[in-house]
Scaffold this motif. Structure first.
Motif, PDB file in Angstrom:
ATOM      1  N   ASP A 163       0.796  -1.232   0.000  1.00  0.00           N
ATOM      2  CA  ASP A 163       0.000   0.000   0.000  1.00  0.00           C
ATOM      3  C   ASP A 163       0.823   1.275   0.000  1.00  0.00           C
ATOM      4  OD1 ASP A 163       0.904   0.293   2.580  1.00  0.00           O
ATOM      5  OD2 ASP A 163      -0.996  -0.176   3.520  1.00  0.00           O
ATOM      6  N   ALA A 164       2.140   1.157  -0.164  1.00  0.00           N
ATOM      7  CA  ALA A 164       3.003   2.337  -0.276  1.00  0.00           C
ATOM      8  C   ALA A 164       3.013   3.190   0.986  1.00  0.00           C
ATOM      9  CB  ALA A 164       2.606   3.199  -1.476  1.00  0.00           C
ATOM     10  N   SER A 165       2.778   2.569   2.128  1.00  0.00           N
ATOM     11  CA  SER A 165       2.866   3.316   3.373  1.00  0.00           C
ATOM     12  C   SER A 165       3.362   2.405   4.481  1.00  0.00           C
ATOM     13  CB  SER A 165       1.498   3.883   3.759  1.00  0.00           C
ATOM     14  OG  SER A 165       1.550   4.379   5.072  1.00  0.00           O
ATOM     15  N   ASP A 166       4.452   2.788   5.120  1.00  0.00           N
ATOM     16  CA  ASP A 166       4.913   1.980   6.253  1.00  0.00           C
ATOM     17  C   ASP A 166       4.522   2.628   7.573  1.00  0.00           C
ATOM     18  OD1 ASP A 166       6.629   4.070   6.518  1.00  0.00           O
ATOM     19  OD2 ASP A 166       8.430   2.844   6.742  1.00  0.00           O
ATOM     20  N   ASN A 167       3.609   3.596   7.517  1.00  0.00           N
ATOM     21  CA  ASN A 167       3.175   4.236   8.750  1.00  0.00           C
ATOM     22  C   ASN A 167       2.208   3.341   9.502  1.00  0.00           C
ATOM     23  OD1 ASN A 167       4.565   6.703   8.337  1.00  0.00           O
ATOM     24  ND2 ASN A 167       3.029   7.240   6.801  1.00  0.00           N
ATOM     25  N   ASP A 168       2.481   3.175  10.767  1.00  0.00           N
ATOM     26  CA  ASP A 168       1.592   2.408  11.617  1.00  0.00           C
ATOM     27  C   ASP A 168       0.366   3.259  11.925  1.00  0.00           C
ATOM     28  OD1 ASP A 168       0.796   0.264  13.074  1.00  0.00           O
ATOM     29  OD2 ASP A 168       1.912   0.820  14.856  1.00  0.00           O
ATOM     30  N   TRP A 169      -0.814   2.646  11.877  1.00  0.00           N
ATOM     31  CA  TRP A 169      -2.054   3.358  12.173  1.00  0.00           C
ATOM     32  C   TRP A 169      -3.056   2.344  12.690  1.00  0.00           C
ATOM     33  CZ3 TRP A 169      -3.222   8.316  12.601  1.00  0.00           C
ATOM     34  CH2 TRP A 169      -4.566   8.659  12.721  1.00  0.00           C
ATOM     35  N   PRO A 170      -3.879   2.717  13.689  1.00  0.00           N
ATOM     36  CA  PRO A 170      -4.866   1.751  14.188  1.00  0.00           C
ATOM     37  C   PRO A 170      -5.668   1.117  13.053  1.00  0.00           C
ATOM     38  CG  PRO A 170      -4.850   3.695  15.583  1.00  0.00           C
ATOM     39  CD  PRO A 170      -3.937   3.987  14.424  1.00  0.00           C
ATOM     40  N   GLY A 171      -5.697  -0.181  13.003  1.00  0.00           N
ATOM     41  CA  GLY A 171      -6.436  -0.905  11.967  1.00  0.00           C
ATOM     42  C   GLY A 171      -5.598  -1.239  10.753  1.00  0.00           C
ATOM     43  N   ALA A 172      -4.419  -0.594  10.621  1.00  0.00           N
ATOM     44  CA  ALA A 172      -3.542  -0.857   9.474  1.00  0.00           C
ATOM     45  C   ALA A 172      -2.117  -1.005   9.977  1.00  0.00           C
ATOM     46  CB  ALA A 172      -3.630   0.291   8.469  1.00  0.00           C
ATOM     47  N   THR A 173      -1.661  -2.220  10.081  1.00  0.00           N
ATOM     48  CA  THR A 173      -0.317  -2.505  10.589  1.00  0.00           C
ATOM     49  C   THR A 173       0.747  -1.903   9.679  1.00  0.00           C
ATOM     50  OG1 THR A 173      -1.184  -4.602  11.348  1.00  0.00           O
ATOM     51  CG2 THR A 173       1.200  -4.377  11.321  1.00  0.00           C
ATOM     52  N   GLY A 174       1.790  -1.427  10.254  1.00  0.00           N
ATOM     53  CA  GLY A 174       2.918  -0.927   9.486  1.00  0.00           C
ATOM     54  C   GLY A 174       4.093  -0.729  10.410  1.00  0.00           C
ATOM     55  N   SER A 175       5.223  -0.339   9.836  1.00  0.00           N
ATOM     56  CA  SER A 175       6.362   0.014  10.657  1.00  0.00           C
ATOM     57  C   SER A 175       6.206   1.477  11.005  1.00  0.00           C
ATOM     58  CB  SER A 175       7.648  -0.214   9.864  1.00  0.00           C
ATOM     59  OG  SER A 175       8.700   0.484  10.470  1.00  0.00           O
ATOM     60  N   ASP A 176       6.089   1.812  12.292  1.00  0.00           N
ATOM     61  CA  ASP A 176       5.782   3.200  12.648  1.00  0.00           C
ATOM     62  C   ASP A 176       7.021   4.059  12.829  1.00  0.00           C
ATOM     63  OD1 ASP A 176       6.607   2.057  14.916  1.00  0.00           O
ATOM     64  OD2 ASP A 176       4.835   2.512  16.099  1.00  0.00           O
ATOM     65  N   ASN A 177       8.165   3.563  12.404  1.00  0.00           N
ATOM     66  CA  ASN A 177       9.374   4.375  12.506  1.00  0.00           C
ATOM     67  C   ASN A 177       9.638   5.057  11.174  1.00  0.00           C
ATOM     68  OD1 ASN A 177      12.011   5.397  12.676  1.00  0.00           O
ATOM     69  ND2 ASN A 177      12.443   3.940  14.311  1.00  0.00           N
ATOM     70  N   PRO A 178       9.587   6.388  11.143  1.00  0.00           N
ATOM     71  CA  PRO A 178       9.782   7.078   9.865  1.00  0.00           C
ATOM     72  C   PRO A 178      11.194   6.932   9.335  1.00  0.00           C
ATOM     73  CG  PRO A 178       9.708   8.657  11.654  1.00  0.00           C
ATOM     74  CD  PRO A 178       9.389   7.319  12.243  1.00  0.00           C
ATOM     75  N   TYR A 179      12.094   6.467  10.189  1.00  0.00           N
ATOM     76  CA  TYR A 179      13.487   6.357   9.769  1.00  0.00           C
ATOM     77  C   TYR A 179      13.879   4.915   9.456  1.00  0.00           C
ATOM     78  CZ  TYR A 179      13.453  10.981  11.767  1.00  0.00           C
ATOM     79  OH  TYR A 179      13.138  12.273  12.053  1.00  0.00           O
ATOM     80  N   TYR A 180      12.902   4.089   9.211  1.00  0.00           N
ATOM     81  CA  TYR A 180      13.207   2.704   8.898  1.00  0.00           C
ATOM     82  C   TYR A 180      13.801   2.621   7.496  1.00  0.00           C
ATOM     83  CZ  TYR A 180      12.632  -2.262   8.058  1.00  0.00           C
ATOM     84  OH  TYR A 180      12.848  -3.581   7.765  1.00  0.00           O
TER      85      TYR A 180
END
Lengths: 353, 353, 353
Positions: A163-180
């Protein structure tokens, strides 16, 4: 009781649901793995949940995951309840759409070489598996991936994407570190390059019929950031004989570190390489309760560190299986891989429940 | 629907399988544990998968594990999918061979003292359980263990072993650190003594019949590295009365650290001891829906730290159970152990599903 | 096969048990969550075990937990086998007693506002859920909690409590660090204030009937240490129309740190506040296969850090659902919350198996 393949099943009857089902199946294995130095015991037992339903209008839907794919607190990128393991799907006349830890289009179309041994190739590091660029455990730092499959006549189309987003958000798992930093698979405060590139793949395959068998040819393309992957595969089956070949060409796949000369078995290494190309051929022959299988594969690495040559890694493997019936299969295999310094083997029994 | 003991079950009918089954069972409990200072709530719910099948030639096979025994990413040494929890087995006229986190031969032959209380002895640290040298959670740093069981007439033979390799390898779980020091249960870069000693055990038991009951006597031997264990046990049942005794003699078991005087409840300690010997006796009496149980056990520790005396730890416990039927049992117990500074107790209800 | 609601079920017949059942059910969802900046895929698949039995005298008992609620080694405070997730219960003419990660009395009586969207409100941080002081994931550092429910005529009584001990003990999960500071949710060696305060709640509700609908009013009180909570809620249903309102007043709830101005989406913050009060209203209207839902909620925070004003956080949300039958529901929602700097939304499909 209706006929269900590989699954223990029980129907539910309730007010609101036409039909909804949670089916249980399982697998197990036990035997000995020879790692080149030691003979080690190797066993496992697993249970899989398969959930299926159908809407009033005939839309099929379902989900599937194994118990070992639910690591809610230990690994959020291997958790069916977070969409990073197993998958959920809907399926109708317009095709099937899956979400979760899906295969990439290329892998769905072409797949891997044949597995050998009672550990299904694990004793030699699953070298029969192609390292696809996207899907199947890759890109889960962006959360769930999707895979769309559509078949018309004998032609099958596959599309997959993150989905082109690694931002973690409730309901959508992701890597929440912007510096990953995805390339280094590490967190680097100095690197602000978040992974906002879609990892996608498109593939097609064609299934042909023969008088006494079938054939398949597939072509896939995948892209993530600068990395590209072209996959070509084909399979031919006649009588009890099967042959399958796969060629994959990578571009800008990223740097690998390999230890050259006497590479000690999947450990750390000394020089930087780029993974350039892989190709392999596998064969199988079934005769009564017996199956004989084998594969050869070559991985080509281009040297990046100065003073090192390009390297080819070859792997050969052969195996035999004997079907005991009832879901039990005796199996053994032997393999020689440039990834390991020794010839390795396994022998044991595997089960389907 | 066929008669299945303690298990919810559904059959599968499929093309390739004569019969293959994934059965579900469960247990639960709720109540109060008195830890000597506080009354604490204690509850749990667990589900177990039991997978069974049969080959065309009549070889039985199966596997079993609980949901809480699958910690794939959190603890690789408590994961059924890695062979370090639960077990897989095959069974035929030549006996039963299990692989996974199996019992040792000694434990399979002789077992433990009787459990008391609704927590089945957990409220007093499961002191009714014998600390066997191998198997049952021990040696899983070497990956799966094996247990072979064979019965002829009334004589039962047991053999168990680890694989003498703690090297991690695909398909065979192990501790992949060559510097893992098993005695200290820690990683020590200065210690190159990898655990390449087979942890094995051999045991036998004999079951006798009485006019109004039965008796059993068992003898076991286990060895791992320098440590040795000899176990002798016997049980006698007549009418509603049962008695069971166990004696275990250890040699070079390794050093324990114990806190002497007012040992604060399972915490850190001050002097080094060697675990020398343990012996205990348990009794039970069933009368209608009631069961009354009790045990006494002594652990002998030999002082290693200079200036300390050898120590004996005694534990006494008694309990009562009332069977409510349908899988529900009211149970309570009280125990006094030198391991804990206070008398402890539990009371609650336990369930089988 | 008997009629079971939302559960795949199979009966067991065995010698000792009148009836004991392990039922499987599941849920899944797939769709897109818009976090204000990115559209992210969001999916999940879950399986739930429901264990039920009945004693000879007609006492019902059972237990329930999901696969993702068993994190035995990864998180001991989210493990059904440790009593800190799911619950076990007994139920008879004198009411129902549950133990485990139970709801508080207040939450059991009054509950939350209506959920919106295919993620059931998760896309906006589950703002429709009331942050109850005790139960439902709170106080599990003290181990299992209990909830007692009793209904007579149309009146329902609820009592809940923790056990006033955070000491870890075999059979009774707890936080075994005597220096655990519950207010800071951290371990502080300088703070010897162990959590030995009962977290308890008492609540009542009344269900009334209408010619064409029903109504409910509930009142609850909860206390833990110095913190207090009074909850008042009511619901009214007629035809396809429902409305529910909740008011909660907190006292000494403890300090929160909030980032004021453009609060970046659930992240770190700058000033200390005390959570003072929350109130909200939700409505739903069902028309054929459609359901339209909406809620508004306000949270009031009192500034503690000097120089900051008190703050109100408002959240609005509306959603629509379309029931496809068979357990599949199309759903989407949009919400605007002062907790997030952007308007957020979700759209997808959710399943019950």
């Amino acid at each position: 009781m209706k006929k269900v393949l590989f699954a223990t099943s029980a129907l539910v009857l309730s007010a609101g649901f036409a039909s909804a089902e949670v089916a249980l199946s399982g697998d197990g294995r036990m035997g000995v793995v020879y790692d080149g130095n030691d003979a080690q015991f190797g066993s496992r037992a697993r249970v899989k949940f398969t959930l299926t339903g159908e809407s009033d209008a005939g839309l099929s839907f379902g989900a599937a995951f194994r118990v070992d794919q639910e690591n809610y607190n230990a690994n959020r990128f291997r958790s069916a309840a977070r969409g990073t393991a197993g998958a959920v799907w809907i399926s109708g006349t317009y095709g099937k759409l899956s979400m979760g830890d899906t295969l990439s289009a290329s892998e769905a179309a072409i797949g891997d070489l044949y597995e050998i041994g009672y550990t299904d190739g694990t004793f030699v590091g699953d070298v029969e598996e192609i390292s696809y660029l996207t899907g199947d455990g890759e890109n889960t730092d962006q959360g769930p991936n999707i895979l769309y499959e559509y078949s018309i006549n004998n032609f099958n189309l596959f599309l997959s994407a993150s989905d082109a987003s690694d931002n973690d958000w409730p309901g959508a798992t992701g890597s929440d570190n912007p510096y990953y930093d995805e390339e280094d698979d590490a967190f680097d405060p100095a690197d602000n390059d978040t992974d906002t590139d879609v990892a996608w793949s498109v593939a097609g395959s064609y299934n042909g019929e023969l008088a006494n068998g079938s054939w398949m040819v597939g072509l896939g393309y995948a892209k993530h950031d600068d990395a590209k992957e072209i996959t070509l595969g084909g399979e031919f089956k006649t009588g009890g004989f099967s042959v399958k070949g796969i060629i994959v060409d990578y571009d800008e796949r990223g740097e690998f570190t390999l230890q050259i000369d006497d590479a000690p078995d999947f450990t750390l290494a000394l020089a930087d390489y780029e993974y350039d190309r892989t190709y392999g051929l596998s064969m199988a022959y079934e005769y009564q309760a017996w199956t004989f299988e084998g594969f050869w594969r070559r991985d080509e690495f281009e040297a990046i560190t100065a003073g090192f040559d390009d390297e080819d890694f070859d792997t050969f493997g052969i195996g035999a299986e004997y079907d005991l019936g009832g879901g039990a299969v005796l199996a053994g295999a032997i393999a020689d891989s440039d990834y390991a310094s020794d010839t390795v083997a396994d022998f044991g029994i595997k089960f389907k429940f």
